[in-house]
Scaffold this active site. Structure first.
Site, PDB file in Angstrom:
ATOM      1  N   SER A  21      42.955  35.786  40.231  1.00  0.00           N
ATOM      2  CA  SER A  21      41.580  35.546  39.782  1.00  0.00           C
ATOM      3  C   SER A  21      41.621  34.754  38.483  1.00  0.00           C
ATOM      4  CB  SER A  21      40.873  36.880  39.534  1.00  0.00           C
ATOM      5  OG  SER A  21      39.684  36.674  38.791  1.00  0.00           O
ATOM      6  N   SER A  22      40.622  33.884  38.295  1.00  0.00           N
ATOM      7  CA  SER A  22      40.609  33.060  37.073  1.00  0.00           C
ATOM      8  C   SER A  22      40.308  33.880  35.813  1.00  0.00           C
ATOM      9  CB  SER A  22      39.600  31.917  37.209  1.00  0.00           C
ATOM     10  OG  SER A  22      38.306  32.427  37.399  1.00  0.00           O
ATOM     11  N   CYS A  23      39.988  35.170  35.971  1.00  0.00           N
ATOM     12  CA  CYS A  23      39.766  36.004  34.774  1.00  0.00           C
ATOM     13  C   CYS A  23      41.069  36.379  34.085  1.00  0.00           C
ATOM     14  CB  CYS A  23      38.943  37.234  35.111  1.00  0.00           C
ATOM     15  SG  CYS A  23      39.816  38.373  36.159  1.00  0.00           S
ATOM     16  N   TYR A  44      39.878  44.645  35.030  1.00  0.00           N
ATOM     17  CA  TYR A  44      40.199  43.908  36.259  1.00  0.00           C
ATOM     18  C   TYR A  44      41.257  42.843  35.977  1.00  0.00           C
ATOM     19  CZ  TYR A  44      39.255  41.052  40.444  1.00  0.00           C
ATOM     20  OH  TYR A  44      39.362  40.343  41.622  1.00  0.00           O
ATOM     21  N   LYS A  77      45.009  42.290  37.546  1.00  0.00           N
ATOM     22  CA  LYS A  77      45.362  41.047  38.249  1.00  0.00           C
ATOM     23  C   LYS A  77      46.588  40.399  37.624  1.00  0.00           C
ATOM     24  CE  LYS A  77      42.569  40.470  41.672  1.00  0.00           C
ATOM     25  NZ  LYS A  77      43.062  40.231  43.035  1.00  0.00           N
ATOM     26  N   HIS A 111      28.432  39.668  42.295  1.00  0.00           N
ATOM     27  CA  HIS A 111      28.665  38.487  41.458  1.00  0.00           C
ATOM     28  C   HIS A 111      27.379  37.661  41.395  1.00  0.00           C
ATOM     29  CE1 HIS A 111      32.859  39.494  42.509  1.00  0.00           C
ATOM     30  NE2 HIS A 111      33.069  39.134  41.265  1.00  0.00           N
TER      31      HIS A 111
END
Ligand code: GFB
Length: 299
Positions: free
Chosen positions: A94-96, A123, A127, A166
């Site tokens: 994930s880009s987070c 989160y 990840k 989202h």
């Protein structure tokens, strides 16, 4: 969502023995359940797309759950795959994982160079840990596993929930309801100035098939790769586009007491170019396809 987009692509491509397992079938947070699934199915290839996900409010309300559930899911799946000798595993990131104040666009080497965005830190840590476990399994044991990092995903089969979804699902539900009720305005969260990069889940599924068929772990520098659409929009621009797609005629109001989250998330996907894959569905087309399906089942 990505899994439900992926399974028909695999079947259409002629893969005869595709096994999918949803959370209702297997609780991957349970080590024994993950082991039992791998033991009974003995897959050659594992596409690990399972996560507990949610939008900004879901993440903020339960960082303990988002951290521990995703950490357990990631560890259980990767270690079970290793135990039963799978020949290839693709992990979805994930880009987070990138720092809150990350230079934009975000290159792979910027991971772990700064503090994370607090609204989804639990989160993001899970990840990052799973991505690193995948990298270590490749480095230490030559396991053929790697991580693809998509931006914010949306599309068919997205879970729709006004509070916990989202942004795309949240906006679609709010505009659709306002249109039906002829409400004069819709109130959205934050200032609208945050910027996000979106990828249609069916495109993400196509990327996974492409990498499964054509790319091995040793070709991926650092063991993970950004797989983005290459463009971002402000939440305000997204809201205007969604309003048009849904056909709502009222006003948009912004509740600035609500969080914006990370100011900007646009990935640098230049490494991706050498793998000969690009998305097919732009944001407007993706929103239209998603809304057609949503409106058909929600009047
Ligand atoms: O998609 P989203 O919930 O999460 O929100 P993130 C994106 C932006 O949309 C924020 C704004 O700036 C929100 O303030 N927004 C405006 C809304 N109206 C709404 C609405 O009605 N619903 C929602 N949800 N947002 C997620 C993480 O962060 O990114 C996940 O929470 C995951 O863990 C995902 O990592 C990729 O993009 O901020």
């Amino acid at each position: 969502m990505v899994g439900r987009n992926l399974v028909p692509l695999l079947r259409d491509a002629g893969y005869a023995s595709v096994v999918s397992s949803a959370s209702a079938d297997t609780d991957l947070r349970d080590e024994h359940a993950a082991d039992a699934l791998m033991k009974s199915e003995r897959p050659n290839i594992v596409l690990h797309l399972a996560s507990r996900v949610g939008g900004i409010k879901a993440n903020m309300s339960d960082p303990v759950g988002f951290l521990t559930d995703n950490l357990r899911i990631g560890t259980n799946v990767l270690l079970a795959a290793r135990r039963y000798g799978v020949t290839k595993l693709i992990n979805l990131g994930s880009s987070c994982i990138y720092p809150r104040e990350c230079p934009q666009p975000m290159k792979e080497e910027y991971m772990l160079t700064g503090l994370l965005e607090p609204t989804n830190e639990g989160y993001a840590i899970a990840k990052i840990a799973t991505l690193k476990l995948c990298a270590f399994l490749h480095q230490q044991e030559k396991m053929n596993c790697f991580t693809l990092v998509p931006p914010n995903l949306y599309g068919l089969h997205e879970r729709m929930d006004a509070e916990h979804s989202h942004v795309i699902a949240g906006l679609m539900m709010k505009f659709h309801r306002a249109k039906r009720e002829a409400a004069p305005s819709v109130t959205l969260w934050g200032s609208g100035s945050a910027r996000r990069e979106f990828l249609f889940a069916e495109d993400a599924a196509r990327a996974i098939v492409h990498f499964m068929e054509h790319v091995e772990a040793e070709e991926i520098e650092g063991n993970f790769l950004n797989v983005g659409s290459g463009t971002d929009v402000s939440i305000r621009e997204l809201a205007e586009l969604m309003k048009t797609v849904v056909g709502y005629k009222g006003d948009i109001l912004w509740d600035t007491a609500q969080p914006d989250g990370m100011p900007r998330k646009l990935m640098d996907s230049s490494r991706l170019q050498r793998f000969d894959w690009r998305p097919q569905v732009n944001l407007e087309e993706g929103l239209r396809r998603m809304y057609d399906a949503y409106a058909a089942s929600n009047g």
